[in-house]
Design an enzyme around this catalytic site. Structure first.
Site, PDB file in Angstrom:
ATOM      1  N   LYS A  89     -53.379 -20.317  77.458  1.00  0.00           N
ATOM      2  CA  LYS A  89     -52.867 -19.222  77.972  1.00  0.00           C
ATOM      3  C   LYS A  89     -52.454 -17.762  76.690  1.00  0.00           C
ATOM      4  O   LYS A  89     -52.657 -16.972  76.902  1.00  0.00           O
ATOM      5  CB  LYS A  89     -51.712 -19.144  78.902  1.00  0.00           C
ATOM      6  CG  LYS A  89     -52.088 -19.812  80.251  1.00  0.00           C
ATOM      7  CD  LYS A  89     -53.193 -18.884  80.934  1.00  0.00           C
ATOM      8  CE  LYS A  89     -53.128 -19.205  82.482  1.00  0.00           C
ATOM      9  NZ  LYS A  89     -54.331 -18.636  83.174  1.00  0.00           N
ATOM     10  N   GLU A 111     -48.786 -11.681  85.906  1.00  0.00           N
ATOM     11  CA  GLU A 111     -48.402 -12.519  87.349  1.00  0.00           C
ATOM     12  C   GLU A 111     -48.612 -13.737  86.497  1.00  0.00           C
ATOM     13  O   GLU A 111     -49.271 -14.231  85.510  1.00  0.00           O
ATOM     14  CB  GLU A 111     -49.754 -12.298  87.926  1.00  0.00           C
ATOM     15  CG  GLU A 111     -50.895 -13.216  87.812  1.00  0.00           C
ATOM     16  CD  GLU A 111     -51.724 -12.651  86.676  1.00  0.00           C
ATOM     17  OE1 GLU A 111     -52.416 -13.673  85.930  1.00  0.00           O
ATOM     18  OE2 GLU A 111     -51.652 -11.307  86.164  1.00  0.00           O
ATOM     19  N   SER A 378     -56.235 -28.347  78.955  1.00  0.00           N
ATOM     20  CA  SER A 378     -55.961 -26.809  78.888  1.00  0.00           C
ATOM     21  C   SER A 378     -54.275 -26.584  78.747  1.00  0.00           C
ATOM     22  O   SER A 378     -53.997 -25.644  78.319  1.00  0.00           O
ATOM     23  CB  SER A 378     -56.329 -25.993  79.935  1.00  0.00           C
ATOM     24  OG  SER A 378     -55.736 -26.946  81.218  1.00  0.00           O
TER      25      SER A 378
END
Length: 392
Positions: A89, A111, A378
């Site tokens: 991210k 969010e 990830s």
């Protein structure tokens, strides 16, 4: 990489279905993104932060013990879990936060579901001196409490969302309302490759560093491109970041793994591509999980980051054109894969990433030892330890 139309469509998917107040704000964002994306100083600053602050490039690790235990294809792990903040991210959050700074927007909203995007946003805002407000569903706040604490420690305001199911969809709803009311002064830092144009393209561009690195690393390690790329898919940012740079390499098969939850037949899943229908959700056209009346249906997954009813438009296009295939993995299969990797390789993956790993564990024994699978790991599993104690 595949480019959308000027109005943000990949085939019939994407676009910008928003009220006028957001149309104006998104048009401004699109102009700014196009301008700064082409600016050498912006790119140089972002590359510097990714290298010196995030720790890129992340390793492409040959999982030799896992490969030996499963038999068949060689499994490589793209170690996005080793990024600062523990997931992919941060690649997108830094890019968008830098864009917000260049646009003169000092207030940033976001969010989050699993909390990783919220942590990455809070981190980027702390680094660049921006105010951060993160919307998070009440249910997700309970199951991802460590990430809530991290966001608050980094100076972000974490705003609980109690409406609906208290998960990622509801956090997106709340963030969009805030953005519509405060677009003049606020930058909406969207965390996945979803939403109205230009967000799917913008997130893809910032995350494509994953696939670009994999291409170079696998050529150095194996002397050729992989046979399979495998990544988990919720909204789809980590997967599109891996897949997009290989779009033109038709010999490389791409597999996105959705959250099968308790099984598709149970209805308790979050598999938009595998079990959804086409329509508009959150300002864009895509596959989404819907009920018999065409309304957005409740989702479920053991992995908070996959608990979203829609999926990015580029993935939808890949599915319909056959460029990528999409499948599901259940909670139980993801948990088994997580434990296997932990015990064989000393790596605890995030529950989201464990879905991709579980599929790779099923695929590898069906292939020859000469073939190569790259799995996008990830995120790391620290955030899931409390949940894991409960489920295991």
């Amino acid at each position: 990489m595949l480019q959308p139309t000027t109005t943000g469509f990949f085939g019939e998917f994407g676009g910008r279905f928003v009220p006028p107040v957001l149309e104006e704000a998104l048009a401004e964002l699109e102009r700014a993104f196009n301008y700064w994306q082409a600016d050498p100083s912006f790119q140089a600053e972002l590359r510097s932060m990714l290298r010196d602050y995030v720790g890129r490039p992340t390793p492409l690790y040959f999982a030799h013990r896992l490969t030996a235990a499963l038999g068949g294809a060689r499994i490589y792990l793209k170690r996005e879990d080793l990024n600062h903040t523990g997931a992919h991210k941060i690649n997108n959050s830094l890019g968008q936060a830098l864009l917000a700074q260049r646009m003169g927007k000092r207030r940033v909203i976001a969010e989050t579901g699993a909390g990783q995007h919220g942590v990455a946003t809070a981190t980027a805002c702390a680094l660049l001196g921006l105010e951060a407000v993160v919307y998070m569903g009440e249910v997700d706040m309970q199951r991802q409490a460590p990430n809530v604490a991290r966001m608050q420690l980094l100076g972000a305001q974490v705003s609980p969302v109690t409406k609906g199911a208290g998960t990622l969809k509801d956090a997106v709803d709340a963030a969009l309302v805030d953005y519509a009311n405060n677009a003049d002064s606020t930058f909406y830092l969207l965390g996945s490759a979803v939403g109205p144009h230009p967000y799917p393209l913008m997130v893809r561009e910032f995350q494509s560093v994953i696939g670009q690195e994999v291409r170079q690393q696998i050529m150095e390690s194996a002397g050729r491109l992989p046979d399979y790329l495998v990544a988990c898919v919720g909204g789809g940012s980590n997967a599109i970041g891996l897949f997009a740079p290989f779009y033109a390499d038709t010999g490389v098969r791409m597999v996105g793994v959705e959250a099968g939850g308790k099984g598709l037949a149970s209805g308790k899943h979050a598999a938009a591509l595998t079990g959804g229908t086409v329509g508009v959700i959150h300002g864009f056209c895509a596959y989404a999980k819907r009920d018999a009346n065409g309304e957005i249906a409740p989702t479920y997954s053991i992995a908070a980051g996959l608990d979203y009813p829609g999926v990015g438009p580029e993935h939808c296009f890949y599915k319909d054109t056959g460029r990528a295939s999409y499948t599901t993995v259940t909670d139980t299969e993801a948990l088994q894969a997580l434990q296997l990797l932990a015990r064989l390789e000393g790596i605890i993956p995030a529950l989201e990433s464990s879905h991709a790993l579980a599929y790779a564990c099923k695929l590898a024994p069906t292939l020859s030892p000469e073939q190569i699978i790259v799995v996008n790991l990830s995120g790391r599993g620290d955030k899931d330890l409390e949940s894991l104690q409960q489920f295991l």
